[in-house]
Design a protein around this motif. Sequence first.
Motif, mmCIF file in Angstrom:
data_model
loop_
_atom_site.group_PDB
_atom_site.id
_atom_site.type_symbol
_atom_site.label_atom_id
_atom_site.label_comp_id
_atom_site.label_asym_id
_atom_site.label_seq_id
_atom_site.Cartn_x
_atom_site.Cartn_y
_atom_site.Cartn_z
ATOM 1 N N ARG A 60 0.831 -1.217 0.000
ATOM 2 C CA ARG A 60 0.000 0.000 0.000
ATOM 3 C C ARG A 60 0.863 1.264 0.000
ATOM 4 O O ARG A 60 0.452 2.290 -0.531
ATOM 5 C CB ARG A 60 -0.979 -0.036 1.174
ATOM 6 N N ASN A 63 1.908 1.749 -3.504
ATOM 7 C CA ASN A 63 0.726 2.150 -4.284
ATOM 8 C C ASN A 63 0.289 3.588 -3.997
ATOM 9 O O ASN A 63 -0.696 4.054 -4.542
ATOM 10 C CB ASN A 63 -0.406 1.187 -3.892
ATOM 11 N N ASP A 65 -1.154 4.696 -1.339
ATOM 12 C CA ASP A 65 -2.494 4.695 -0.749
ATOM 13 C C ASP A 65 -2.577 5.547 0.524
ATOM 14 O O ASP A 65 -3.672 5.878 0.972
ATOM 15 C CB ASP A 65 -2.909 3.260 -0.388
ATOM 16 N N LEU A 81 -5.339 6.283 5.281
ATOM 17 C CA LEU A 81 -5.620 6.064 3.862
ATOM 18 C C LEU A 81 -6.323 7.264 3.222
ATOM 19 O O LEU A 81 -7.259 7.809 3.810
ATOM 20 C CB LEU A 81 -6.542 4.852 3.699
ATOM 21 N N GLU A 83 -8.335 6.973 0.872
ATOM 22 C CA GLU A 83 -9.714 6.550 0.598
ATOM 23 C C GLU A 83 -10.626 6.678 1.819
ATOM 24 O O GLU A 83 -11.836 6.818 1.660
ATOM 25 C CB GLU A 83 -9.753 5.135 0.013
#
Length: 184
Positions: A60, A63, A65, A81, A83
């Motif tokens: 992650r 990535n 993230d 995160l 997100e």
Amino acid sequence: MIYIFCAPSGSGKSTMVNHLLAMHPELFELSVSCTTREPRGNEIHGREYYFISVDEFRRRIRNNDFVEYEQVYEGLYYGTLHEEIERIERAGKQVLFDVDVKGGIHLKNILGEKATSIFICPPSIEELRRRLEGRGDTSPEMIEKRLAKAEEEMSYKQQFDRVVMNDTLAHAFKQLDAIIEETK
Ligand code: ADP
Ligand code: 5GP
């Protein structure tokens, strides 16, 4: 307004965040972080944390993230995160962060005026030990690591927008409610 809660472990961040969530479930939501530590007590994946492996955490990171992440204790990673923030903002709610002191300063630098950073101050290191021991879900070895780190974390207090002294719960909630009223 976004609220960032920071303090040495055991000072009462979760208690403060849970107070706000209980008082205003329609307004606030906790940003659930990823961690590589094992779940404690009644913790549930997706509620307190997303409990993931070190390999998954590294994937992650690669990535991109994470908004921020820290190795808070030796070998234990924690990260916020992108997100999570998007999910909470899409739901029309205000984000609450419960992160370590360095992560909190980092988040405040990124979010600027959109966020109020709040340092939860324990009355003393001795009381911090009593609270960590009283919580009954942390091994003696981890309690020592957390207390060893607490003194250093206390030295960052001045860098926060607000400080809440968590001596009695009633006093701490009163200070917190006043901060929310003033900054909302
Ligand atoms: P953190 O999230 O900062 O690690 P917690 O909110 O889990 O800290 O609090 C640590 C322990 O101390 C918990 O058992 C909590 O119930 C207790 N606690 C929190 N605030 C107070 C207070 N003002 N007086 C006594 N105990 C407290
Ligand atoms: P605990 O293991 O007690 O749940 O948390 C240990 C420390 O990690 C606490 O200070 C907690 O606030 C912090 N922490 C939790 N999530 C994050 C995160 O996403 N980023 C950072 N930097 N610290 C976090």
